[in-house]
Scaffold this active site. Structure first.
Site, mmCIF file in Angstrom:
data_model
loop_
_atom_site.group_PDB
_atom_site.id
_atom_site.type_symbol
_atom_site.label_atom_id
_atom_site.label_comp_id
_atom_site.label_asym_id
_atom_site.label_seq_id
_atom_site.Cartn_x
_atom_site.Cartn_y
_atom_site.Cartn_z
ATOM 1 N N TRP A 101 7.889 -24.627 -34.980
ATOM 2 C CA TRP A 101 8.620 -25.616 -34.177
ATOM 3 C C TRP A 101 9.828 -26.146 -34.929
ATOM 4 O O TRP A 101 10.895 -26.338 -34.347
ATOM 5 C CB TRP A 101 7.690 -26.753 -33.739
ATOM 6 C CG TRP A 101 6.527 -26.271 -32.920
ATOM 7 C CD1 TRP A 101 5.208 -26.501 -33.135
ATOM 8 C CD2 TRP A 101 6.592 -25.459 -31.723
ATOM 9 N NE1 TRP A 101 4.443 -25.889 -32.172
ATOM 10 C CE2 TRP A 101 5.265 -25.238 -31.304
ATOM 11 C CE3 TRP A 101 7.632 -24.882 -30.996
ATOM 12 C CZ2 TRP A 101 4.952 -24.486 -30.171
ATOM 13 C CZ3 TRP A 101 7.322 -24.126 -29.872
ATOM 14 C CH2 TRP A 101 6.001 -23.939 -29.472
ATOM 15 N N ASP A 171 9.660 -34.880 -35.348
ATOM 16 C CA ASP A 171 8.913 -34.355 -34.205
ATOM 17 C C ASP A 171 7.442 -34.681 -34.462
ATOM 18 O O ASP A 171 6.810 -34.105 -35.337
ATOM 19 C CB ASP A 171 9.126 -32.834 -34.120
ATOM 20 C CG ASP A 171 8.280 -32.187 -33.019
ATOM 21 O OD1 ASP A 171 7.478 -32.882 -32.366
ATOM 22 O OD2 ASP A 171 8.424 -30.958 -32.817
ATOM 23 N N LYS A 195 0.098 -33.029 -26.150
ATOM 24 C CA LYS A 195 -0.823 -32.769 -27.249
ATOM 25 C C LYS A 195 -1.790 -33.936 -27.385
ATOM 26 O O LYS A 195 -2.967 -33.806 -27.136
ATOM 27 C CB LYS A 195 -0.057 -32.561 -28.565
ATOM 28 C CG LYS A 195 1.077 -31.535 -28.471
ATOM 29 C CD LYS A 195 0.557 -30.116 -28.358
ATOM 30 C CE LYS A 195 1.589 -29.102 -27.896
ATOM 31 N NZ LYS A 195 2.718 -28.875 -28.787
HETATM 32 C C1 LIG Z 1 3.905 -28.082 -28.775
HETATM 33 C C2 LIG Z 1 4.932 -28.490 -29.723
HETATM 34 C C3 LIG Z 1 6.295 -28.293 -29.450
HETATM 35 C C4 LIG Z 1 6.785 -27.638 -28.195
HETATM 36 O O1 LIG Z 1 6.621 -28.506 -27.121
HETATM 37 P P1 LIG Z 1 7.232 -28.218 -25.671
HETATM 38 O O2 LIG Z 1 6.903 -29.479 -24.955
HETATM 39 O O3 LIG Z 1 6.542 -27.014 -25.145
HETATM 40 O O4 LIG Z 1 8.684 -28.027 -25.809
HETATM 41 C C5 LIG Z 1 7.199 -28.757 -30.382
HETATM 42 N N1 LIG Z 1 6.805 -29.368 -31.511
HETATM 43 C C6 LIG Z 1 5.507 -29.554 -31.802
HETATM 44 C C7 LIG Z 1 5.117 -30.237 -33.080
HETATM 45 C C8 LIG Z 1 4.534 -29.124 -30.917
HETATM 46 O O5 LIG Z 1 3.237 -29.314 -31.213
#
Ligand SMILES: *Cc1c(COP(=O)(O)O)cnc(C)c1O
Length: 360
Positions: A101, A171, A195
């Site tokens: 990511w 993030d 998540k």
């Molecule tokens: C799942 C995830 C993403 C991607 O998320 P989307 O909503 O599908 O764009 C990005 N960063 C992390 C840390 C993730 O767990």
């Protein structure tokens, strides 16, 4: 009705209480005679829902007044672009690349300016967090970027990088609300909610007010400017209304559970059950350097692709869903977010013990 233990990395398990409440309110939300799905986002009832969601999140995370909370769409991926489009005044940013990511975010930022990869753990399949105490931070960097919990690899920053005074962007998609954080250490925190919070379709952005400006990269669309959403309290256009409503319920559930200190204790206790077993097991092994282990995502392997496949198949038959590792790494991964009860992990470990005996 039988619910499984769902170890999905995302979209992921939600608190059963929240789902039941939402079911009860599906046809008639609090006497309005309609579902929240059918409600105008400009109505009084919806205004209460979104305002309460924000207030509860602020309380849970102790978010200072000089930060805005935004409920947006486009997932974490859209933030990979919005962050540089809004923050790259000097067209320079430093990225710490600790997984897929962060790698994607880094690649996206490279579309807009000079993104520097100042540290990475790719040399060992992202199984650790690099030392970030004295990195070559660029003098003119607009920000330093991290992915705080690496969902795919199961690593987590236990100490934040020394950004040498630069704005930190994080993030937190897979660790937000798993433990208390000091929001003042960040310029931007963002998280896709699918998540550890709610249903897919909402991304939460917590942004320091001075970073919300009109001075964005030329050509930045109206919808991709933080200012557009901040000026309109996330109601510039139709927000992901039902998703925000469910997030709000999860915030209330977290408050009822005792808040983030309590969640941290619960999550530590829960993860320990699994990590302790992995450390003593002769068959299963954790794949991450111990000091960098995530409380939320626990990857493990048997060392044999055949046994991994057998384990995934048999665990599924026994009511443990989504234990397959990410397609890029293989093996297994148990995601044990806030809503996963400790019994789920205890039963999983029992099952793993049995599997180990049978396959010794
Ligand atoms: C799942 C995830 C993403 C991607 O998320 P989307 O909503 O599908 O764009 C990005 N960063 C992390 C840390 C993730 O767990």
């Amino acid at each position: 009705m039988a619910r499984v233990y769902n170890f999905s990395a995302g979209p992921a398990v939600l608190p059963e209480e929240v789902l039941k409440e939402a079911a009860e309110e599906m046809l008639d939300y609090k006497g309005t005679g309609m579902s929240v799905m059918e409600m105008s986002h400009r109505s009084k009832d919806y205004e209460t829902i979104i305002k309460e969601a924000e207030a509860d999140l602020r309380e849970l995370m102790n978010i200072p007044d000089n930060y805005k909370v935004l409920f947006l769409q486009g997932g974490a991926h859209q933030q990979f672009a919005m962050v540089p489009m809004n923050l790259m005044k000097n067209k320079v940013a430093d990225y710490i690349v600790t997984g897929q990511w962060a790698k994607r975010a880094f690649a996206e930022a490279s579309l807009f300016g000079k993104a520097n990869k100042i540290a990475t753990s790719e040399d060992e399949t992202f199984s650790y967090i690099p030392d970030c105490s004295d990195l070559p931070i660029s003098e003119d960097a607009d920000y330093v970027y991290i992915c705080e919990n690496n969902t795919i690899y199961g690593t987590k920053f236990k100490t934040l990088p020394n950004t040498k005074g630069k704005v930190l962007v994080s993030d937190m998609s897979s660790c937000i609300l798993s433990e208390p954080v000091d929001v003042t250490k960040y310029g931007i925190i963002y998280a896709g909610v699918q998540k550890n919070i709610g249903p897919a379709g909402v991304v939460i952005v917590i942004i320091r007010e001075d970073l919300i400006t009109e001075d964005v990269l030329p050509g930045t669309p109206t919808m991709l400017r933080y200012k557009t959403h901040a000026d309109n309290d996330s109601l510039y256009n139709t927000p992901p209304a039902y998703g925000i409503y469910i997030c709000g319920k999860v915030f209330k559930w977290l408050k009822k559970m005792g808040g983030l200190e309590v969640m941290k204790e619960r999550n530590e206790k829960k993860a320990k059950v699994l990590y302790d077993f992995l450390d003593e097991s002769k068959l299963f092994k954790g794949t991450v350097r111990k000091e960098d282990r995530s409380l939320m995502n626990v990857p493990f392997v048997t060392g044999s692709d055949e046994l991994d496949a057998k384990f995934i198949k048999e665990s599924k038959a026994a009511g443990f869903e989504n234990l397959k590792g990410h397609r890029s790494v293989g093996g297994m991964r148990a995601s044990i977010y806030n809503a996963m009860p400790i019994e789920g992990v205890e039963k999983l470990v029992e099952f793993m013990k049995k599997f180990e005996e049978e396959n010794a």
